[in-house]
Design a protein around this motif. Structure first.
Motif, mmCIF file in Angstrom:
data_model
loop_
_atom_site.group_PDB
_atom_site.id
_atom_site.type_symbol
_atom_site.label_atom_id
_atom_site.label_comp_id
_atom_site.label_asym_id
_atom_site.label_seq_id
_atom_site.Cartn_x
_atom_site.Cartn_y
_atom_site.Cartn_z
ATOM 1 N N PRO A 79 9.378 -5.896 1.094
ATOM 2 C CA PRO A 79 8.507 -5.035 0.298
ATOM 3 C C PRO A 79 9.255 -4.169 -0.710
ATOM 4 O O PRO A 79 8.784 -3.995 -1.843
ATOM 5 C CB PRO A 79 7.791 -4.188 1.356
ATOM 6 N N ASP A 80 10.415 -3.639 -0.326
ATOM 7 C CA ASP A 80 11.132 -2.765 -1.256
ATOM 8 C C ASP A 80 11.621 -3.534 -2.481
ATOM 9 O O ASP A 80 11.610 -3.001 -3.599
ATOM 10 C CB ASP A 80 12.316 -2.094 -0.554
ATOM 11 N N GLU A 83 8.636 -4.239 -4.717
ATOM 12 C CA GLU A 83 8.284 -3.021 -5.461
ATOM 13 C C GLU A 83 9.296 -2.745 -6.570
ATOM 14 O O GLU A 83 8.929 -2.334 -7.676
ATOM 15 C CB GLU A 83 8.182 -1.841 -4.494
ATOM 16 N N ALA A 86 8.552 -5.000 -9.506
ATOM 17 C CA ALA A 86 7.387 -4.497 -10.247
ATOM 18 C C ALA A 86 7.765 -3.268 -11.072
ATOM 19 O O ALA A 86 7.361 -3.142 -12.245
ATOM 20 C CB ALA A 86 6.249 -4.171 -9.278
ATOM 21 N N GLU A 87 8.548 -2.357 -10.480
ATOM 22 C CA GLU A 87 8.999 -1.171 -11.223
ATOM 23 C C GLU A 87 9.828 -1.573 -12.444
ATOM 24 O O GLU A 87 9.686 -0.996 -13.527
ATOM 25 C CB GLU A 87 9.842 -0.278 -10.305
ATOM 26 N N ASP A 98 1.119 -5.957 -9.395
ATOM 27 C CA ASP A 98 0.898 -5.618 -7.998
ATOM 28 C C ASP A 98 2.022 -6.282 -7.217
ATOM 29 O O ASP A 98 2.096 -7.513 -7.151
ATOM 30 C CB ASP A 98 -0.457 -6.165 -7.539
ATOM 31 N N PRO A 99 2.940 -5.505 -6.636
ATOM 32 C CA PRO A 99 4.122 -6.111 -6.023
ATOM 33 C C PRO A 99 3.806 -7.081 -4.894
ATOM 34 O O PRO A 99 4.620 -7.966 -4.600
ATOM 35 C CB PRO A 99 4.933 -4.910 -5.522
ATOM 36 N N HIS A 100 2.637 -6.936 -4.279
ATOM 37 C CA HIS A 100 2.314 -7.766 -3.124
ATOM 38 C C HIS A 100 1.415 -8.950 -3.474
ATOM 39 O O HIS A 100 1.116 -9.767 -2.609
ATOM 40 C CB HIS A 100 1.683 -6.897 -2.039
#
Length: 400
Positions: A79-80, A83, A86-87, A98-100
């Motif tokens: 997840p990190d 994210e 995406a950042e 949407d990172p997921h």
């Protein structure tokens, strides 16, 4: 020797690695790297750095290993890292992900390319349009997927496509337009007009744009423009990048692909049966890298630009014609002024003549088009300054 049936033959033939007797031959990269080792030549052939990446990234990997991050990560990626990707896309390009749902971590960009092609090509009636010369895995994966490769030529010295050639190549049979920008092996950075025409043709013919942007932070004297940011592009564009080139960690094989959720889900359906997952302790390290300050990314491009100039000046002094790259690790030179008529033979002889290894550009083109690139040679500038200085000093013998 036994006749071994299977799809391997398509892949080898697609990459130009199937000999007349039906056996697979080594890639030119393996051949030239072995020649460099055997002769002690300076290896400016294969595109990998000879310096480690940023200390913060390396330390995070060591810390992850020490703290037990050594088992399977989640299938889509940690997840990190999702994210952080995406950042990064929002920070540099204003893209909201949407990172997921919009991001998938892969075993390098090469797996992302393979998974996307295998997922989205449906058989021999489909065509994949690429710019030629092309990264060699493109042809192999297209052949493995059973599709037809259609090429658009990039011509010396600026390697910008003729848009009429592009328009003729893209038809209703086109399933994917595969774009590599900044471009390997030529170092070209495509004009915005070219990228916009790719989007227009993809919309007109209902094709998907698959874009390989691994050199996104190694653009000189310009700003990288992801195709996905152009009007009308997002819904039909998959964007691929990786950590290897940006953070000098090519051996870690951490890449990613981003785009609309339905396209990412289709790629995941194939990717999960290739490597499943990869690089557990390297994923948090790359998340750290993607969050480094802007100065890191600017310095990386400036450092490589200086190496490009050092290499280009040395090649000119040695007697080559030189195409000045606008991005990537590579410089293409014309060996015709030195009497070359066959780039592969020139490169095989170069270690004995000058103690340097390079790669013939004919390794990146289809067999039927090799004559168009017969005297062009690719050199890699992603080496230490002292290594490049040594190489250009050795090459000076060619001017005598």
């Amino acid at each position: 020797m036994r006749d071994i049936p299977g799809a391997w033959r398509r892949a080898a033939r697609g990459a130009g690695l199937l000999a007349e007797d039906g056996t697979a031959v080594p890639t030119i990269f393996a051949e030239m790297s072995a020649l460099a080792t055997r002769t002690g030549a300076v290896n400016l052939g294969q595109g990998f750095p000879d310096e480690d990446g940023p200390a913060e990234v390396l330390e995070e990997a060591r810390s992850a290993i020490a703290h037990g991050v050594n088992q399977y990560p989640p299938g889509r990626g940690m997840p990190d890292l999702l994210e952080a990707i995406a950042e990064h896309q929002h920070r540099f390009y204003g893209v909201h992900l949407d990172p997921h749902r919009h991001v998938l971590v892969t075993a390098g960009a090469t797996e992302a390319l393979a998974a996307a092609l295998l997922a989205l090509v449906d058989g021999p009636d489909d065509e994949v349009v690429v710019f030629e010369p092309y990264y060699d895995s493109y042809a192999a994966c297209v052949a493995l997927a059973g599709a037809r490769l259609v090429t658009v030529p990039l011509r010396w010295p600026d390697f910008q496509p003729d848009l009429d050639d592009l328009r003729r190549a893209v038809t209703d049979r086109t399933r994917i337009i595969l774009v590599n920008d900044p471009h390997n092996p030529t170092g070209a950075v495509f004009e915005r007009e070219t990228l916009e025409e790719v989007v227009r043709l993809a919309e007109r013919h209902d094709a998907i744009v698959l874009t390989d942007e691994v050199y996104e932070h190694l653009v000189f004297d310009a700003v990288h423009t992801p195709i996905a940011t152009l009007p009308g592009a997002w819904e039909r564009t998959l964007t691929i990048s990786s950590a290897g080139k940006t953070f000098a960690t090519t051996g870690w094989k951490i890449g990613w692909i981003s785009g609309p959720a339905d396209l990412i889900d289709a790629v995941l359906a194939v990717k999960q049966f290739l490597t499943y997952v990869s690089g557990g302790p390297f994923q948090p390290a790359i998340a750290t890298g993607l969050r480094l300050p802007d100065s890191y990314f600017a310095d990386a491009a400036a450092t490589l630009r200086a190496k490009r100039d050092l290499l280009g000046d040395g090649l000119r002094r040695a007697g080559f014609g030189v195409s000045t790259p606008r991005g990537s690790y590579f410089t293409v030179a014309d060996a015709a002024p030195l009497g070359a008529t066959d780039a592969a033979e020139f490169c095989r002889a170069l270690p004995a003549r000058a103690g340097v290894v390079a790669i013939p550009l004919t390794a990146f083109v289809s067999v039927e088009h090799r004559a168009d690139y017969a005297t062009l040679v690719r050199f890699a500038a992603c080496k230490r300054v002292d290594v490049i200085e040594d190489a250009v000093a050795r090459l000076a013998v060619l001017a005598d």
